[in-house]
Structure formats: C-alpha cells, structure tokens
Design a protein around this motif. Structure first.
Motif, mmCIF file in Angstrom:
data_model
loop_
_atom_site.group_PDB
_atom_site.id
_atom_site.type_symbol
_atom_site.label_atom_id
_atom_site.label_comp_id
_atom_site.label_asym_id
_atom_site.label_seq_id
_atom_site.Cartn_x
_atom_site.Cartn_y
_atom_site.Cartn_z
ATOM 1 N N ASP A 21 48.558 53.649 6.136
ATOM 2 C CA ASP A 21 48.959 52.789 5.260
ATOM 3 C C ASP A 21 50.374 52.638 4.966
ATOM 4 O O ASP A 21 50.999 53.540 4.388
ATOM 5 N N TRP A 22 51.045 51.568 5.837
ATOM 6 C CA TRP A 22 52.394 51.369 5.833
ATOM 7 C C TRP A 22 52.716 50.057 5.983
ATOM 8 O O TRP A 22 53.096 49.647 7.109
ATOM 9 N N PRO A 23 52.806 49.359 4.834
ATOM 10 C CA PRO A 23 52.870 47.858 4.892
ATOM 11 C C PRO A 23 54.155 47.480 5.640
ATOM 12 O O PRO A 23 54.455 46.163 5.906
ATOM 13 N N GLU A 24 55.380 48.319 5.281
ATOM 14 C CA GLU A 24 56.419 47.944 5.853
ATOM 15 C C GLU A 24 56.775 48.122 7.369
ATOM 16 O O GLU A 24 57.861 47.828 7.971
ATOM 17 N N GLY A 25 55.404 48.446 8.217
ATOM 18 C CA GLY A 25 55.688 48.726 9.611
ATOM 19 C C GLY A 25 54.954 47.717 10.408
ATOM 20 O O GLY A 25 53.901 46.865 9.588
ATOM 21 N N PHE A 26 54.978 47.484 11.641
ATOM 22 C CA PHE A 26 54.264 46.723 12.553
ATOM 23 C C PHE A 26 54.012 47.315 13.834
ATOM 24 O O PHE A 26 54.721 48.270 14.201
#
Ligand code: AMP
Ligand code: GLY
Length: 443
Positions: free
Chosen positions: A426-431
């Motif tokens: 869960d890491w919305p700032e990553g891609f």
C-alpha cells in the motif's frame, strides 16, 4: 584470519574451516539489500554490518551511519568494528579508490581498485580499451569540443548515440533519432554541463540494433566465473519507452543468452577484457558487468560496469544456491580458478517500485504500508532500495524504493508472483511498470 581490525583474510582461511568473520557491505540500495540477505545466510559471517544501509537492510545487518562515498569514514568504521572483509556495492566509491584505501589499511575488500574501476568510470577509457584489444563494441569517437562533436554527428548521421564519459547513474546516454537531437545532447553535455564533470568528455557512437542482455562475471584479476544471464529494463515506461532510469526491473536468466551465445560472450568479450586489464597493469577484481547488444553479427559491448547491476543483483542473489561469501573472498584472493557456483534452475524476476516522478523530480517521505503481510514467503522477497524507518513506519527516501523479487518455475509465474506482492503493498505515492519480463515471456 585476523582477530581484529587491520588484518586481511588469509587465502587459507576457508580451508581452515569456519572462523566466523565480521563483514561490512558498503551501499544502501536494492543491490546491497540483496547482497546482505545472501551474506547474512552464510555460516562464515558472524556479524554483518552495512553502511549506510536502509530500513530493509536493517533486518539483516547492523546499519552504520556512514555514507557509501565517505571513503575515510568507511575505512575508520572498518577498523572500529574489526571488519575482516568489506564488500563494496556501488560504483562511486570504487572509482574513488575505496578498495585501494581499505587494502592499504590491511582490510580485505571485494571490488576493483580505482585503476580497474575506470572501466566503468570512463567510457572513453572503455572504448579505447575495446578498440586496442579487438573487443567488439560500436564504432565511436571521443570528444571534449562541442563543435567537433557536432560536425562528426552531422557526418555520421542518425540514429546515433551520445554518452557522457563519466559516471551519470545510468542517465548519461542519449540514443538520438535525429542529427539535431544528438547535436543538442552533445552541446548540453560539453557546453552547458548537463552532467557536470561526467559530461566534460563525451563518446559519440554508432547506434546498434538487436536485443540487450547482461552478463556478469566474478573476476579475480586473472580468472573468472560467469554468472547466469540477466536482463534489466532501463526505460521508465512500459514497452521499454521513455527516459532511461537506473533500472525498473530485471529477470534472470535472459532467454536470448543461449548456451552457445554465453560461450561466445565468454570467449569474445569477458576473457579478452580480463586479459586486457591485466596487460594494462590494471588487473580487474570484483564483478565485471558487460551490458551487451546481441545483433546479427554477435554480441557487442554497450557498457561495462564494475559491480553488481542493480536491480539485476536481486534476481541473481535469489537464484544463487551456493554461499556467496567464499566466492567473493576467492575473487579478492585471486583464487577463482576452478571455482564453481551452483544456481537454482528457476527464473527470478524483480519489479521496481519507484516514487512518482522518477527519474525526474519526486517527493520523499511518504509512508509505505503492507510490507509485513509479505514476510515469510521464501520465494518472494521485497528488497529495499530507498527506505528509512521512522519508528514503526517505513518511509520512501529514494527514486527507486523497493525491488519486489520472486522466484518460480517459469518467468511468467515469477512475474505473476511478483505483481501479486506488488499489489499487496500500500503505497499510493509509488508506481511500477506492469510488463517486467515481457520479452522473456514472449519467447
Ligand atoms: P549504457 O549506460 O551505455 O548501457 O546505455 C544505456 C542504454 O542506452 C543501453 O542499455 C541501451 O539501451 C542504450 N544504448 C547505449 N549505447 C547504445 C548503442 N550504441 N546503440 C543502441 N543503444 C544504445
Ligand atoms: N541496472 C543497470 C545498472 O546497474 O547499471
């Protein structure tokens, strides 16, 4: 073997049996996490340190607050912690002479001397070496003058490749589709200092066609052991499009490297390069990484690195069945002749999770959740590349942040397993790229 600081590893240390050693790994990326993960499993390793390490490495090693490029600080730490053997991960401290400084202080270290690391530190040196010793690579010219570079580019035509000669974290290469683009790149590097000192000299070379693959070898100055092939994905975008990065994912083996091709790479590239470096009075010890283009007339060198690739090191460490530590010591001691490493047959694949914006500007400090759920599966490991702990929280601190690595009977299954783990994070700032391994799966 030493009882304290200031003593090297004796060549006979291993034959005498297990007198555990204090090991220091230098670096703090995914490569170093993979190395620490593997070294921590060695019965020869008593205490494992890493400088500076990261939040993931801290699960395997005692992290020391010393930067990888702080040469004096690393040498002092190696003395203070009675380190018997140092493993240097990144290229910058190698090129700055860290191994020379450690060895001069009586501390055994794995990696090339500065004289040998120039093979990565100067593309002009590397191209000249290839030319003089008949090692296949693209035709090229070095330049320090932008007007001369522009004139040569106009004469050669496009597509053409412009490279900063010095270290540029994998970003100093422009594969230009037009003469104007190549001339602009040459001007940006030579006149506008686009890559600082690294671009004060450039190499302009022919554009090669084919499929890329990497071969790494452990080298002891004279002999070498080839590691299984690997392939990384340098471009940031799916389908291998967009600007180059340090690497958005990797897998091993690379199907393009058949046994016959590996034999050609050994005979035509690795062996002559190891011999050339010795003949130049720069005997190479450490990891020789050959980035290759496999074209219609065989393998040609795109680049040499003088260390494990990152992320390539991650799938490679997962596939390594043997103890890594004796192999690194044998390389340092000049004893790789007849040395053998065993590997698992299963492929392994790494998906890099990067901060949104990378390889351009990105934010630091966002929290990563969901990592705990992944612990305990031996065939899926999340290597940390750019993280720091803040109490119980794991924060992203780099461009490339995690390397989600999985091993499975086929590349397709390894890919599936790696993305299942990615989706649990869960890491919305990553891609990440969703197509790591696509070539291997297509084959
Ligand atoms: P390098 O850091 O020199 O390996 O270059 C980075 C990437 O640029 C390589 O992985 C290739 O995709 C591409 N590249 C470098 N040199 C060439 C070349 N001579 N021809 C075609 N592509 C190249
Ligand atoms: N993944 C490419 C490198 O380590 O240079």
């Amino acid at each position: 073997m030493g009882e304290g600081a200031g003593r090297g590893v004796s060549p006979n240390a291993l034959r005498r049996g297990a007198r555990p050693m204090n090991i220091l790994v230098v670096g703090g990326g995914g490569r170093e996490h993979a190395l620490c993960w593997k070294l921590a499993a060695s019965p020869l390793c008593s205490t494992l340190y890493c400088a500076p390490g990261n939040a993931g490495i801290a699960q395997e090693a005692t992290c020391l607050d010393v930067g990888a490029e702080d040469i004096g600080g690393i040498v002092a730490a190696a003395r203070d912690y009675a380190i018997d053997f140092v493993v240097v991960g990144p290229e910058a401290p190698l090129c700055a002479g860290l191994v020379d400084r450690l060895e001069a202080a009586g501390i055994a270290a794995f990696g090339p001397s500065a004289d040998a690391a120039i093979l990565e530190g100067s593309k002009a040196f590397m191209k000249d070496l290839c030319a003089r010793y008949g090692i296949p690579t693209a035709a090229y010219r070095p330049f320090t003058d932008a007007a001369e570079a522009r004139a040569w580019i106009a004469e050669r035509g496009a597509p053409i490749v412009v490279k900063a000669s010095g270290l540029a974290a994998g970003k100093g290469v422009i594969v230009a589709q037009t003469v104007a683009e190549a001339q602009a790149a040459a001007g940006a590097m030579l006149d506008e200092g686009a890559f600082g000192a690294a671009g004060a000299e450039i190499v302009v070379e022919d554009c090669l066609d084919g499929e890329e693959a990497s071969i790494l070898a452990l080298v002891d100055g004279a002999h070498f052991v080839l590691l299984p092939s690997a392939q990384d994905h340098k471009a940031v975008g799916e389908g291998d499009t967009g600007p180059n990065t340090g690497g958005m994912g990797a897998y091993s083996p690379a199907p393009v490297v058949t046994e016959a091709l590996a034999e050609r790479i050994r005979a035509e590239i690795v062996a002559p390069t190891v011999a050339a470096m010795a003949a130049e009075g720069r005997p190479f010890k450490g990891v020789l990484y050959a980035g290759l283009m496999i074209g219609p007339d065989g393998p040609k060198v795109l680049e040499f690195n003088t260390r494990f690739g990152d992320p390539e090191c991650q799938p490679l460490m997962m596939r390594l069945m043997s103890d890594l530590l004796p192999a690194l010591i044998a390389a340092r001691d000049g004893e790789l002749k007849d040395f053998d490493l065993r590997w698992y047959d299963e492929p392994a694949l790494t998906v890099v999770l990067a901060a949104r914006g990378y390889p351009g500007a990105y934010e630091k400090g966002s929290e990563i959740r969901g990592l705990d759920a992944l612990a305990g599966d031996p065939d899926t490991v999340v290597f940390h590349a750019g993280t720091a702990a803040d109490g119980d929280r794991i924060l992203a601190t780099g461009g490339r942040v995690l390397g989600v690595t999985a091993m499975a009977p086929t590349v397709a299954e390894a890919q599936e397993r790696a993305y299942a783990a990615v989706d649990a994070i869960d890491w919305p700032e990553g891609f990440c790229r969703r197509d790591i391994g696509w070539r291997a799966i297509a084959e």
